[in-house]
Write an enzyme that holds these catalytic residues in place. Structure first.
Site, PDB file in Angstrom:
ATOM      1  N   GLU A 168       0.806  -1.217   0.000  1.00 43.10           N
ATOM      2  CA  GLU A 168       0.000   0.000   0.000  1.00 43.10           C
ATOM      3  C   GLU A 168       0.845   1.275   0.000  1.00 43.10           C
ATOM      4  OE1 GLU A 168      -2.763  -0.297   3.255  1.00 43.10           O
ATOM      5  OE2 GLU A 168      -3.880  -1.918   2.323  1.00 43.10           O
ATOM      6  N   GLU A 375      -5.264  -8.519   0.688  1.00 44.67           N
ATOM      7  CA  GLU A 375      -5.900  -8.164   1.960  1.00 44.67           C
ATOM      8  C   GLU A 375      -7.379  -7.925   1.733  1.00 44.67           C
ATOM      9  OE1 GLU A 375      -4.403  -4.910   4.332  1.00 44.67           O
ATOM     10  OE2 GLU A 375      -2.332  -5.528   3.955  1.00 44.67           O
TER      11      GLU A 375
HETATM   12  O1  IFM Z   1      -4.010  -3.073   9.161  1.00 42.97           O
HETATM   13  C1  IFM Z   1      -3.987  -2.556   7.869  1.00 42.97           C
HETATM   14  C2  IFM Z   1      -2.820  -3.112   7.093  1.00 42.97           C
HETATM   15  O2  IFM Z   1      -1.617  -2.877   7.739  1.00 42.97           O
HETATM   16  C3  IFM Z   1      -2.760  -2.480   5.727  1.00 42.97           C
HETATM   17  N1  IFM Z   1      -4.013  -2.560   5.051  1.00 42.97           N
HETATM   18  C4  IFM Z   1      -5.197  -2.174   5.766  1.00 42.97           C
HETATM   19  C5  IFM Z   1      -5.243  -2.870   7.114  1.00 42.97           C
HETATM   20  C6  IFM Z   1      -6.509  -2.449   7.883  1.00 42.97           C
HETATM   21  O3  IFM Z   1      -6.500  -1.073   8.095  1.00 42.97           O
END
Ligand code: IFM
Length: 485
Positions: A168, A375
């Site tokens: 990210e 994710e």
């Molecule tokens: O916890 C985070 C992760 O580190 C990166 N993506 C989003 C998740 C939830 O906010």
């Protein structure tokens, strides 16, 4: 009436994800130095309740137990990140063998359990010394990152299935350097764009370094949190232009150089009053466009936006934490509107259609690049029931609907290779500290005891069957087995 369960392609990779600063703890052990999150979390007012990652889930000491949970869940793959300040204290110069030993043992234990290790090289814990020298706004950080990547590739070698360079980068650049709600907490829009470029450059250099160490067959990836933003009024040309603009500074700022080999012209124009982009040097875009083996996509929710006219009050409901400064550089005249619920504990709207839309859209833009959901998951205010279990029906429902939405994208021909649930464990949720729980395994932050939630049992059943179980099919403890080892 009973309809057939949705199934997934043979070989579809079911995994779960974590990140070093969020779970490891042991912040000062075995030679680890400070990252920007150690500094930021110690800065009063930055993190809810003053929480830090000093102990987190104590995974640094409990990794063997956690691998047991991973094995018992039946995960095919585990996505974790490497703490740069553990492996190369200070971010440059000598490497720390004790740092790499930790990950080497973890990787061996995963492989012995039949689990593919998917390693992320940068999930936000930049060595503090590199930030002191300018952080990601400084070009040299990208070069340091490539050195780090080359070293780690040499040490962990072909035991890693997929190398993810960055997690990210939008958050690193724009939450870290524009709105300041993430470490290092700067509010400088020009620095945020420079950071975005140097993260891109770091990705390209690191990907090339990994392949020069391990060979061209090394699987190189990156994980992007791409934004699904809808126009307030789809019939309004002004609102549709807002979506174009947000797509440029939210998505194509990374997709452009990484996959098309160039920054989009409209991004350069939209941000011309902020920077002249002179930090982009000849050859950088070609470097950034290192061929990707797979593109990681993180998806949680959607947003809705419109052009702001006149002096009416601004709304700030873009799914990120409130800040006086917007992370959306060059887009000061855009309002983010409150999305209809339901919401997770993060205040993010639950909208599985965004998952299908995103995968379909990216699949259409880049049909030759396999996709992986790296994710997806949800925070809720879980409770331990009198029976000692965590009946997190809202999380099971969220997962069911989003995994179904992944299946819908696959049905329409999108090449999605796997799904990683965020997160394996409750953990340090950045500026929200330990207040927001994303795990399918509960962590008691006093005793550090792990307890499978219903969602963990449900996910194990999904993996076993390679088919989506109904939300009310929560296998019993004995049917799956939740103890480590
Ligand atoms: O916890 C985070 C992760 O580190 C990166 N993506 C989003 C998740 C939830 O906010």
């Amino acid at each position: 009436m009973c309809s057939a369960a949705r199934t997934f392609p043979d070989g579809f990779l079911w995994g779960s994800a974590t990140a070093s600063y969020q779970i490891e703890g042991a912040y000062d052990e075995d030679g680890r130095t400070f990252s920007i999150w150690d500094t930021y979390s110690r800065t009063p007012g930055r993190v809810l309740n003053g929480d830090t990652g000093d102990v987190a889930d104590d995974h640094y000491h409990r990794w063997s137990e956690d691998v047991g949970h991973i094995k018992n869940l039946g995960l095919h793959a585990y996505r974790f990140s490497l703490a740069w300040p553990r492996i190369q204290p200070g971010g440059s110069g000598a490497f720390n063998p004790r740092g790499i030993v930790f990950y080497s043992r973890l990787v061996d234990a995963l492989l012995q359990s039949g689990v593919q290790p998917v390693a992320t090289l940068y999930h936000w814990d930049l060595p503090q010394e590199l930030e002191d020298a300018g952080g990601w706004a400084n070009r040299d950080t990208a070069l340091r990152f490539a050195d780090f990547a080359a070293h780690v590739a040499g040490q962990l070698g072909d035991r890693i299935s997929v190398w993810t360079t960055l997690n990210e980068p939008w958050c690193s650049a724009f939450l870290g350097y524009a709105s300041g709600v993430h470490a290092p907490g700067r509010t400088d829009p020009a620095a945020a764009l420079a950071a975005a470029h140097h993260l891109n450059l770091g990705h390209g250099l690191a990907g090339r370094a990994i392949r020069s160490v391990l060979g061209e067959q090394a699987q190189v990836s990156v994980t992007l949190n791409l934004h699904v933003t809808r126009p307030d009024d789809p019939d309004s040309a002004a609102d549709r232009d807002v979506i174009r603009q947000l797509d440029a500074v939210g998505n194509r700022v990374f997709l452009g150089p990484m996959l098309d080999g160039a920054y989009p012209q409209d991004l350069l124009e939209d941000t011309a009053s902020v920077t002249d982009w002179s930090f982009v040097k000849d050859g950088d875009e070609a470097t950034i466009a290192v061929p990707l083996s797979v593109l990681g996509i993180n998806y949680y929710s959607t947003s809705r936006a419109r052009r702001h006219f006149g002096d009416s009050p601004r709304e700030h409901a873009d799914g990120h934490k409130e800040s006086d400064v917007s992370p959306w550089v060059g887009a000061d005249d855009i309002d983010f509107l409150t999305q209809p619920g339901p919401y997770t504990a993060m205040g993010w709207n639950i909208d599985p259609s965004g998952m299908t839309e995103l995968l379909t859209d990216v699949g259409a833009r880049y049909p030759d690049v396999p996709l992986m959901v790296t994710e997806n998951g949800a925070a809720f205010y879980d409770r331990v029931s009198a029976d000692g279990r965590v009946h997190d029906a809202d999380r099971v429902s969220y997962l069911h609907r989003h995994i179904d939405a992944v299946g819908t994208a696959i049905d329409s021909g999108v090449d999605v290779r796997g799904y990683f649930l965020w997160s394996l464990l409750d953990n340090f949720e950045w500026a929200w500290g330990y207040d927001r729980r994303f795990g399918i395994i509960r962590v008691d932050f006093d005793t550090l005891e792990r307890t499978w939630k219903d969602s963990a049992y449900w996910y194990a059943e999904l993996i076993r069957a390679n088919a989506l179980p109904p939300v009310d099919r929560i296998p019993t403890h004995s049917a799956v087995g939740s103890t480590a080892g």
